[in-house]
Write an enzyme that holds these catalytic residues in place. Structure first.
Site, short mmCIF file in Angstrom:
data_model
loop_
_atom_site.label_atom_id
_atom_site.label_comp_id
_atom_site.label_asym_id
_atom_site.label_seq_id
_atom_site.Cartn_x
_atom_site.Cartn_y
_atom_site.Cartn_z
N HIS A 4 0.82 -1.22 0.00
CA HIS A 4 0.00 0.00 0.00
C HIS A 4 0.85 1.26 0.00
O HIS A 4 1.87 1.33 0.66
CB HIS A 4 -0.95 0.00 1.21
CG HIS A 4 -2.08 -0.97 1.04
ND1 HIS A 4 -1.90 -2.34 1.14
CD2 HIS A 4 -3.37 -0.77 0.72
CE1 HIS A 4 -3.06 -2.93 0.91
NE2 HIS A 4 -3.97 -2.01 0.66
N PRO A 5 0.37 2.27 -0.72
CA PRO A 5 1.08 3.55 -0.72
C PRO A 5 0.77 4.33 0.56
O PRO A 5 -0.29 4.13 1.17
CB PRO A 5 0.47 4.27 -1.92
CG PRO A 5 -0.93 3.77 -1.97
CD PRO A 5 -0.89 2.32 -1.51
N SER A 62 -6.56 4.00 -5.57
CA SER A 62 -6.02 4.67 -4.39
C SER A 62 -6.14 6.19 -4.52
O SER A 62 -6.50 6.88 -3.56
CB SER A 62 -4.56 4.27 -4.18
OG SER A 62 -4.05 4.88 -3.02
N GLU A 83 -9.67 7.19 -3.70
CA GLU A 83 -9.96 7.06 -2.27
C GLU A 83 -9.33 8.20 -1.47
O GLU A 83 -9.96 8.77 -0.57
CB GLU A 83 -9.44 5.70 -1.78
CG GLU A 83 -10.26 4.55 -2.34
CD GLU A 83 -9.52 3.22 -2.47
OE1 GLU A 83 -10.11 2.26 -2.96
OE2 GLU A 83 -8.33 3.15 -2.08
N GLN A 84 -8.10 8.52 -1.82
CA GLN A 84 -7.40 9.59 -1.08
C GLN A 84 -8.07 10.94 -1.34
O GLN A 84 -8.19 11.77 -0.44
CB GLN A 84 -5.92 9.60 -1.48
CG GLN A 84 -5.25 8.27 -1.13
CD GLN A 84 -3.75 8.37 -0.92
OE1 GLN A 84 -3.24 9.39 -0.49
NE2 GLN A 84 -3.05 7.28 -1.18
N ILE A 98 -5.48 2.72 6.41
CA ILE A 98 -6.85 2.97 6.88
C ILE A 98 -7.72 3.11 5.64
O ILE A 98 -7.24 3.54 4.58
CB ILE A 98 -6.89 4.25 7.77
CG1 ILE A 98 -8.20 4.36 8.53
CG2 ILE A 98 -6.63 5.51 6.94
CD1 ILE A 98 -8.14 5.37 9.68
N CYS A 99 -8.99 2.71 5.76
CA CYS A 99 -9.91 2.83 4.63
C CYS A 99 -10.24 4.31 4.46
O CYS A 99 -11.07 4.86 5.19
CB CYS A 99 -11.16 1.99 4.90
SG CYS A 99 -12.37 2.13 3.58
N ALA A 100 -9.60 4.96 3.50
CA ALA A 100 -9.71 6.41 3.35
C ALA A 100 -11.15 6.83 3.07
O ALA A 100 -11.60 7.87 3.55
CB ALA A 100 -8.78 6.89 2.24
N1 LIG Z 1 -2.02 3.75 3.28
C1 LIG Z 1 -3.31 3.49 3.01
O1 LIG Z 1 -4.15 3.37 3.87
N2 LIG Z 1 -3.64 3.38 1.69
C2 LIG Z 1 -4.91 2.99 1.26
N3 LIG Z 1 -6.09 3.38 1.96
C3 LIG Z 1 -7.07 3.55 1.06
O2 LIG Z 1 -8.25 3.80 1.33
N4 LIG Z 1 -6.58 3.43 -0.20
C4 LIG Z 1 -5.24 3.19 -0.14
O3 LIG Z 1 -4.43 3.11 -1.06
#
Ligand SMILES: NC(=O)N[C@H]1NC(=O)NC1=O
Length: 175
Positions: free
Chosen positions: A74-75, A91, A94-95, A128-130
């Site tokens: 994961h980034p 990603s 989401e971010q 974390i689930c962004a």
């Molecule tokens: N670091 C991290 O939580 N990355 C993830 N979270 C998310 O919701 N998408 C991601 O890539």
């Protein structure tokens, strides 16, 4: 990615070729194509819940070392890849949804420092689930979870990966 319009129905999921299945679901767990390669063998799925359950079981059944490998794929949130525009589309979306593309200079400084400190302690990025969070709750989580044990953070990280995975599947499959 798919050469047909998304979302698709569960019967269409069941009719995809193995190659198409791996292409369509290859990033529901970030950069983890092995998951789709395993889950495709479990077809047919009765509904989207059964498909989600299969990915969740994959995440539960792998070894602790493999869980850490997945966390490491994961980034960082609001990290270097985001700044360079090199995130996966999933990603990046989401971010953006969490507001991480609009940090103040102070929030960016805190995120950078906290991400760094977290990674130094645990050896994998904070996950974390962004889409279920906003900037403030992400920063709070990052600071609070730093105090956890390694074992706790592997469990919590994988729990968050499961939530990210489910939301990504729901973007792909009609429900
Ligand atoms: N670091 C991290 O939580 N990355 C993830 N979270 C998310 O919701 N998408 C991601 O890539």
């Amino acid at each position: 990615m798919a050469s047909f319009p998304l979302p698709i129905s569960i019967s269409e999921v069941n009719s995809l070729s193995d190659e198409q299945f791996e292409s369509v679901f290859g990033n529901v767990i970030e950069l983890c194509t092995d998951a789709a390669a395993e889950v495709k063998k479990k077809r047919p799925f009765q509904d989207v819940t059964a498909l989600c359950d299969a990915f969740q079981s994959y995440l539960e059944d792998i070894s602790l070392a493999d869980k850490v490998v997945i966390l490491k794929l994961h980034p960082d949130l609001a990290g270097r890849l985001a700044a360079r525009g090199e995130l996966t589309p999933e990603s990046a979306g989401e971010q953006r949804a969490a507001g991480l593309d609009g940090l103040t200079a102070e929030q960016k400084r805190v995120m950078d420092e906290s991400n760094q400190r977290y990674k130094l302690k645990f050896g994998f990025p904070f996950i974390i689930c962004a889409r279920e969070n906003k900037v403030q709750s992400i920063i709070e989580g990052l600071q609070r979870r730093y105090n956890n044990s390694q074992e706790q953070e592997i469990i919590t990280g994988i729990y968050e990966v499961k939530k990210i995975c489910k939301l990504r599947i729901l973007d792909i499959v009609k429900h």
